[in-house]
Design a protein around this motif. Structure first.
Motif, PDB file in Angstrom:
ATOM      1  N   ARG A  19       0.844  -1.106  -0.019  1.00 11.90           N
ATOM      2  CA  ARG A  19       0.068  -0.100  -0.117  1.00 11.90           C
ATOM      3  C   ARG A  19       0.832   1.435   0.041  1.00 11.90           C
ATOM      4  NH1 ARG A  19      -2.875  -2.920   4.446  1.00 11.90           N
ATOM      5  NH2 ARG A  19      -1.222  -2.085   5.834  1.00 11.90           N
ATOM      6  N   LEU A  20       2.119   1.074   0.323  1.00 11.80           N
ATOM      7  CA  LEU A  20       3.020   2.407   0.267  1.00 11.80           C
ATOM      8  C   LEU A  20       3.098   2.977  -1.241  1.00 11.80           C
ATOM      9  CD1 LEU A  20       5.174   3.818   1.859  1.00 11.80           C
ATOM     10  CD2 LEU A  20       6.869   2.587   1.078  1.00 11.80           C
ATOM     11  N   SER A  21       2.710   4.119  -1.347  1.00 14.51           N
ATOM     12  CA  SER A  21       2.725   4.943  -2.654  1.00 14.51           C
ATOM     13  C   SER A  21       3.318   6.141  -2.537  1.00 14.51           C
ATOM     14  CB  SER A  21       1.203   5.196  -2.933  1.00 14.51           C
ATOM     15  OG  SER A  21       0.866   6.407  -1.880  1.00 14.51           O
ATOM     16  N   PRO A  22       3.809   6.809  -3.676  1.00 13.53           N
ATOM     17  CA  PRO A  22       4.524   8.028  -3.579  1.00 13.53           C
ATOM     18  C   PRO A  22       3.861   9.055  -2.728  1.00 13.53           C
ATOM     19  CG  PRO A  22       4.466   7.131  -5.788  1.00 13.53           C
ATOM     20  CD  PRO A  22       3.498   6.235  -5.024  1.00 13.53           C
ATOM     21  N   ALA A  23       2.659   8.915  -2.630  1.00 18.13           N
ATOM     22  CA  ALA A  23       1.973   9.922  -1.984  1.00 18.13           C
ATOM     23  C   ALA A  23       2.155   9.740  -0.520  1.00 18.13           C
ATOM     24  CB  ALA A  23       0.398  10.184  -2.307  1.00 18.13           C
ATOM     25  N   THR A  24       2.342   8.589  -0.068  1.00 20.05           N
ATOM     26  CA  THR A  24       2.300   8.225   1.390  1.00 20.05           C
ATOM     27  C   THR A  24       3.760   8.176   1.736  1.00 20.05           C
ATOM     28  OG1 THR A  24       2.138   5.975   1.107  1.00 20.05           O
ATOM     29  CG2 THR A  24       0.131   7.118   1.581  1.00 20.05           C
ATOM     30  N   ALA A  25       4.650   7.980   1.063  1.00 23.18           N
ATOM     31  CA  ALA A  25       6.160   7.947   1.289  1.00 23.18           C
ATOM     32  C   ALA A  25       6.647   9.389   1.428  1.00 23.18           C
ATOM     33  CB  ALA A  25       6.937   6.914   0.281  1.00 23.18           C
ATOM     34  N   ARG A  76      19.081  -8.303  -6.497  1.00 28.24           N
ATOM     35  CA  ARG A  76      18.903  -8.818  -8.118  1.00 28.24           C
ATOM     36  C   ARG A  76      18.272 -10.320  -7.956  1.00 28.24           C
ATOM     37  NH1 ARG A  76      18.947  -4.590 -11.654  1.00 28.24           N
ATOM     38  NH2 ARG A  76      20.615  -3.041 -11.169  1.00 28.24           N
ATOM     39  N   GLN A  77      18.538 -10.857  -6.973  1.00 31.05           N
ATOM     40  CA  GLN A  77      18.182 -12.451  -6.778  1.00 31.05           C
ATOM     41  C   GLN A  77      17.077 -12.669  -6.071  1.00 31.05           C
ATOM     42  OE1 GLN A  77      19.737 -13.998  -9.240  1.00 31.05           O
ATOM     43  NE2 GLN A  77      20.973 -12.437  -9.852  1.00 31.05           N
ATOM     44  N   ALA A  78      16.625 -11.679  -5.254  1.00 34.23           N
ATOM     45  CA  ALA A  78      15.809 -11.972  -3.960  1.00 34.23           C
ATOM     46  C   ALA A  78      14.128 -11.752  -4.605  1.00 34.23           C
ATOM     47  CB  ALA A  78      16.071 -10.972  -2.943  1.00 34.23           C
ATOM     48  N   SER A  79      13.300 -12.540  -3.689  1.00 40.48           N
ATOM     49  CA  SER A  79      11.799 -12.224  -3.794  1.00 40.48           C
ATOM     50  C   SER A  79      11.386 -10.794  -3.590  1.00 40.48           C
ATOM     51  CB  SER A  79      11.298 -13.084  -2.611  1.00 40.48           C
ATOM     52  OG  SER A  79      11.460 -12.562  -1.431  1.00 40.48           O
ATOM     53  N   PRO A  80      10.227 -10.433  -4.075  1.00 42.64           N
ATOM     54  CA  PRO A  80       9.747  -9.115  -3.867  1.00 42.64           C
ATOM     55  C   PRO A  80       9.835  -8.792  -2.444  1.00 42.64           C
ATOM     56  CG  PRO A  80       8.457 -10.117  -5.362  1.00 42.64           C
ATOM     57  CD  PRO A  80       9.510 -11.267  -4.872  1.00 42.64           C
ATOM     58  N   ALA A  81       9.434  -9.405  -1.333  1.00 45.61           N
ATOM     59  CA  ALA A  81       9.451  -9.145  -0.004  1.00 45.61           C
ATOM     60  C   ALA A  81      10.883  -8.841   0.543  1.00 45.61           C
ATOM     61  CB  ALA A  81       8.842 -10.164   0.673  1.00 45.61           C
ATOM     62  N   ALA A  82      11.792  -9.606  -0.008  1.00 45.70           N
ATOM     63  CA  ALA A  82      13.116  -9.610   0.489  1.00 45.70           C
ATOM     64  C   ALA A  82      13.539  -8.384  -0.396  1.00 45.70           C
ATOM     65  CB  ALA A  82      14.071 -10.820   0.093  1.00 45.70           C
ATOM     66  N   GLU A 110      11.463   0.288  -2.636  1.00 45.42           N
ATOM     67  CA  GLU A 110      10.384  -0.221  -1.859  1.00 45.42           C
ATOM     68  C   GLU A 110       9.016  -0.234  -2.466  1.00 45.42           C
ATOM     69  OE1 GLU A 110      10.735   0.534   2.682  1.00 45.42           O
ATOM     70  OE2 GLU A 110      11.698   2.262   1.766  1.00 45.42           O
ATOM     71  N   ARG A 111       8.939   1.040  -3.106  1.00 46.25           N
ATOM     72  CA  ARG A 111       7.391   1.012  -3.636  1.00 46.25           C
ATOM     73  C   ARG A 111       7.140   0.201  -4.981  1.00 46.25           C
ATOM     74  NH1 ARG A 111       8.784   6.835  -3.265  1.00 46.25           N
ATOM     75  NH2 ARG A 111       8.511   6.763  -5.602  1.00 46.25           N
ATOM     76  N   SER A 112       7.993  -0.190  -5.444  1.00 46.48           N
ATOM     77  CA  SER A 112       8.513  -0.800  -6.915  1.00 46.48           C
ATOM     78  C   SER A 112       8.556  -2.338  -6.600  1.00 46.48           C
ATOM     79  CB  SER A 112       9.314  -0.392  -7.759  1.00 46.48           C
ATOM     80  OG  SER A 112       9.012   0.893  -8.086  1.00 46.48           O
ATOM     81  N   ALA A 113       8.660  -2.889  -5.545  1.00 46.80           N
ATOM     82  CA  ALA A 113       9.220  -4.076  -5.480  1.00 46.80           C
ATOM     83  C   ALA A 113       7.943  -5.051  -5.768  1.00 46.80           C
ATOM     84  CB  ALA A 113       9.586  -4.577  -3.772  1.00 46.80           C
ATOM     85  N   THR A 114       6.763  -5.020  -5.711  1.00 46.87           N
ATOM     86  CA  THR A 114       5.666  -5.837  -5.953  1.00 46.87           C
ATOM     87  C   THR A 114       5.507  -5.609  -7.306  1.00 46.87           C
ATOM     88  OG1 THR A 114       4.326  -4.447  -5.260  1.00 46.87           O
ATOM     89  CG2 THR A 114       5.161  -6.133  -3.635  1.00 46.87           C
ATOM     90  N   SER A 115       6.059  -4.604  -8.301  1.00 46.72           N
ATOM     91  CA  SER A 115       5.757  -4.424  -9.564  1.00 46.72           C
ATOM     92  C   SER A 115       6.727  -5.090 -10.508  1.00 46.72           C
ATOM     93  CB  SER A 115       5.432  -3.210  -9.653  1.00 46.72           C
ATOM     94  OG  SER A 115       5.458  -2.820 -11.053  1.00 46.72           O
TER      95      SER A 115
END
Length: 144
Positions: A19-25, A76-82, A110-115
């Motif tokens: 849920r972290l977005s540019p507006a809240t970060a 570069r090798q990690a899961s999105p959460a990592a 951080e904001r892009s990790a799940t994209s």
């Protein structure tokens, strides 16, 4: 060593929340201390954090350099959460030495990790920001 993924889970996922977005970060950098864009490290901030001790500054910068290299390689090798947790760690370290550009780039990771579409570009930006700090502080790190 604390497992950052486990720590994030214990915090209820608040560190790497999708849920972290540019507006809240928001940046923790005080407006009065915003450095010029080309300044890799806010040397006044670094001096305050190290009480003006040049040897301590060199040691802290060397530690940052080593940590940044390790975390970037792992991201570069990690899961999105990592990736998110590693970026959060690097963001805090960057803020500690006044590397505001690295902190901003790490926050973007951080904001892009799940994209999947955005993460590669964000990691490239972070790597470039870290390289700028490494280049700008080479002389200071050599003193350690």
């Amino acid at each position: 060593m604390v497992d950052v993924i486990e720590a994030d889970a214990q915090l209820g996922g608040r560190v790497c929340s999708p849920r972290l977005s540019p507006a809240t970060a928001t940046s923790q950098q005080p407006p009065s201390e915003q450095p010029m864009a080309e300044q890799a490290v806010d040397r006044a901030h670094l001096a305050r954090m190290t009480l003006g001790d040049a040897r301590l500054q060199a040691e802290v910068l060397a530690l940052f350099d080593r940590q940044a290299g390790m975390l970037l390689a792992r991201m570069r090798q990690a899961s999105p959460a990592a990736v998110c947790a590693f970026a959060h760690t690097l963001k805090g370290s960057a803020r500690g030495i006044g590397a505001w550009g690295v902190a901003a780039a790490a926050e973007l990771v951080e904001r892009s990790a799940t994209s999947p579409e955005a993460i590669d570009d964000a990691l490239d930006r972070l790597a470039a920001a870290v390289a700028l700090v490494r280049s700008a502080t080479k002389d200071l790190r050599a003193a350690s």
